[in-house]
Design a protein around this motif. Sequence first.
Motif, PDB file in Angstrom:
ATOM      1  N   ASN B  13       0.865  -1.189   0.000  1.00  0.00           N
ATOM      2  CA  ASN B  13       0.000   0.000   0.000  1.00  0.00           C
ATOM      3  C   ASN B  13       0.893   1.227   0.000  1.00  0.00           C
ATOM      4  OD1 ASN B  13      -2.973  -0.743   0.399  1.00  0.00           O
ATOM      5  ND2 ASN B  13      -1.879  -2.071   1.849  1.00  0.00           N
ATOM      6  N   ARG B  23      -3.186   0.231  -3.894  1.00  0.00           N
ATOM      7  CA  ARG B  23      -4.046  -0.482  -2.955  1.00  0.00           C
ATOM      8  C   ARG B  23      -3.704  -1.976  -2.966  1.00  0.00           C
ATOM      9  NH1 ARG B  23      -8.452   2.792  -1.753  1.00  0.00           N
ATOM     10  NH2 ARG B  23      -8.369   3.757  -3.799  1.00  0.00           N
ATOM     11  N   ILE B  25      -1.317  -4.311  -3.361  1.00  0.00           N
ATOM     12  CA  ILE B  25      -0.767  -4.999  -4.529  1.00  0.00           C
ATOM     13  C   ILE B  25       0.039  -6.210  -4.051  1.00  0.00           C
ATOM     14  CG2 ILE B  25       0.715  -4.789  -6.556  1.00  0.00           C
ATOM     15  CD1 ILE B  25      -1.453  -2.764  -6.731  1.00  0.00           C
ATOM     16  N   SER B 224      -5.192   2.675  -9.027  1.00  0.00           N
ATOM     17  CA  SER B 224      -4.425   2.277  -7.838  1.00  0.00           C
ATOM     18  C   SER B 224      -4.502   0.792  -7.518  1.00  0.00           C
ATOM     19  CB  SER B 224      -4.865   3.054  -6.584  1.00  0.00           C
ATOM     20  OG  SER B 224      -4.985   4.417  -6.862  1.00  0.00           O
ATOM     21  N   GLU B 225      -5.158   0.013  -8.357  1.00  0.00           N
ATOM     22  CA  GLU B 225      -5.227  -1.412  -8.058  1.00  0.00           C
ATOM     23  C   GLU B 225      -4.665  -2.233  -9.211  1.00  0.00           C
ATOM     24  OE1 GLU B 225      -8.882  -3.030  -6.039  1.00  0.00           O
ATOM     25  OE2 GLU B 225      -9.479  -0.940  -6.290  1.00  0.00           O
TER      26      GLU B 225
END
Lengths: 272, 253, 279
Positions: B13, B23, B25, B224-225
Amino acid sequence: MAIALSAITMLVLIVLFIIKEGLPFIFKIGITDFLLSTDWEPAAGKYGIFPMIAGSLWVTLGAILVGVPLGLAGAVFLSEFIPQWAMKTIKPTIELLAGIPSVVYGFIGVMVLAPLIREYLGGPGLSIMAASIILGIMILPTVMSISIDSIKAVPNSYREGAFALGATHWQTIHMVVIPAARSGIIAGIILGLGRAIGETMAVIMVAGNAVKLPNSPLDSVRTLTANIALEMGYATGMHRQALFATGVVLLIIIMLLNYIAMTAIRDRGKKK
Amino acid sequence: MEGDYKFRINNLNVFWGKAQALRSISIDIPANRILGIIGPSGSGKTVFLRSLNRMNDLVPEISVEGRILLDGEDIYHPDVDPVKLRKRVGMVFALPVPLPASIYDNIVFSPSLFRIRDRKKLNHLVETSLTSAFLWDEVKDRLKTSALRLSGGQQQRLCLARVLAMEPEVILLDEPCSGLDPISTAAIEDALGILKKNFTIILVTNNTKQAARVADNTAFFLMSEMIEYGATEQIFTMPRDKRTNDYVTGRFG
Amino acid sequence: MTVHPRYTQTIAIFVLTLLTVLTLAVLVFIIVFVFGKGLPYISYDFLFAKPEDMGRSGGIFPTLIGTVILPLFAIIIATPLGVGTAVYLTEYTRENRITRIIRFGADCLAGIPSIIFGLFGFIFFVTTLRMGWSIMSGSLTLVFMILPTIIRTSEEAIKAVPYSYREVSFSLGATLWQTVRKVVLPNALPGIVTGIMLSIGRSIGETAAVIFTAGSSLRMPHSIFDSIRTMSVHFYILAREGISNKNAYATAAVLIISILIINLISYWMMNMFIAKKTK
């Protein structure tokens, strides 16, 4: 880290030592007597520096009146109406002039300017007027070169925008370019002001150094800086302390000026 | 995805101030392969890349949580020296940034930091790294001229050669071809294909076709993902997630 | 009553031209005047002979030495301090209370008039530290005076080095110190040199701060604790006490030439640097 604190350490040292030498004296004589009395006769124990305060203020004001309009006009003209190649020779010349020792300017004041004033306007020649003109010329390069830099920094798109709206070149300059360059120009003027009020040797040479309140620009006058430098060579005891006390007053005036300048620039920055 | 893993990343994160840039990973990156990372701009690809060599440390607003293992060793462990880490994990930036010095001096910048003084060894390093970056033939006669006089494509290959001269284990590339012409791009892609024998390569790209051409595995990032991660062929021909499908077929992004 | 903008423009440009011509004329006059009066008296003997009779006749050699030595010592001490401060402010710390205090100190120091430096140098170096009127006291006082200039110009120059250079350096495994030494400082060098040249120029022209700390002895110094007279001080004494106008003009001309040479050197170095970068 320790190195980085050198500047502030030096400032503290200077302020401390000047105050240590000067402040007790001011309290001994009394603040009002020291600042507001017009009698300066160290031999008779009379230490009033009011004439010198007045002298410093008059001479500085005069220098501003001479130097700022000329410097600004020159800066606008040179940066807006002169081709790039000509600037390449003019700018270094101006910077060279900023580097000429102040005593040289003072000497020219004595040899050229003072006789002219004595002959055509009367008085002793060595006067507020002579000092103002010489100081004005001395601060010209400073005012000019900083103003040129800030005018040059105004983006060309501003000018194009104004032209596109049908403004003449002059309207563009005084309605768009100068306002946009204002904070830089003000910084230049304040630097010039500081140089004028702090200048010593050139002023000693041209101001005449009489300790009395002046009645006209043609009168001789002594500044705070001149007072210190003229008598430092032989002063001892109370007299020397009086000179350090003069230094304290000068320091306070300069600090006030700097403070005003800094807040002025900072406020402008906030408004934007 | 066989073989041993160079990077094993678990629940990473990253926060930029209060905003979350990445987020949770989790991804294992195999050694001696090219990993392509695709996704629209602002999806967190670059932040992810810069977490891997701790370049994010230079931005005080950024904080990193989670675990990143390089050869089984946590790179955010307090005992790890980021300077030593960056020597192992080299990076090529989006815009070519040659230092204002000669071509030769650009290449030997990193080796000379590590006290390699032997002229012969340096000369050898310059030749091999420029050769591997497909630049040697173009510049071998003017190694002492300023790197600023090279064309954009040559400059970017110089930057790649400069990283190779550091002799890293991993090479991170952050959209290395975004400003380049097709010929320079092809030269870099060819170079990467050969380099993966000796290095683990992670390539962030805005150009999905580039990932399809050169990457062995591909990860798709969005907002972000990490949406999907798999063999390149699978990502491009039968993606499991609809959003991946939309992106690789050019429906958005 | 309204005036057509075109007329205002004509008038404005006329006034601007007039003022500019006046300004440039005055400034050019100063140089021409001093050179006209002074150059004829400059000779090998004037530069390299000892002064006779308080400077009424003879040369200016000891003051030439003073003019070289005082700024030189000041620069040798002030440059590491100033550049070090600038590097600390830009690379090693973020904006905080301490950097604000340091900047405030430098700004205030920059505004202090030279006579105050003279007073301070006299009471601190000459009297309290018992260095007497000497090369040592004079140079140290000059250090105080020029430090803010060096800090400011170095800081500007360092800030102008692109951030991407630092990023590249870090990504190639350099430490912060290696980055500063191999990437930041070399690229900031022209700006730093300009600041140093400015400071040398200011030191050469300084009178008030020097006369009360280095004194005004016309003898050749034998150690750094001997008093010395710089050209500016010499010129001031010649002119102010009416000793010799002829020699005053000649000294002034030498002073201006020295300043000119320093400016030329810094321009030349600047151009060299730019040329080298894109060779």
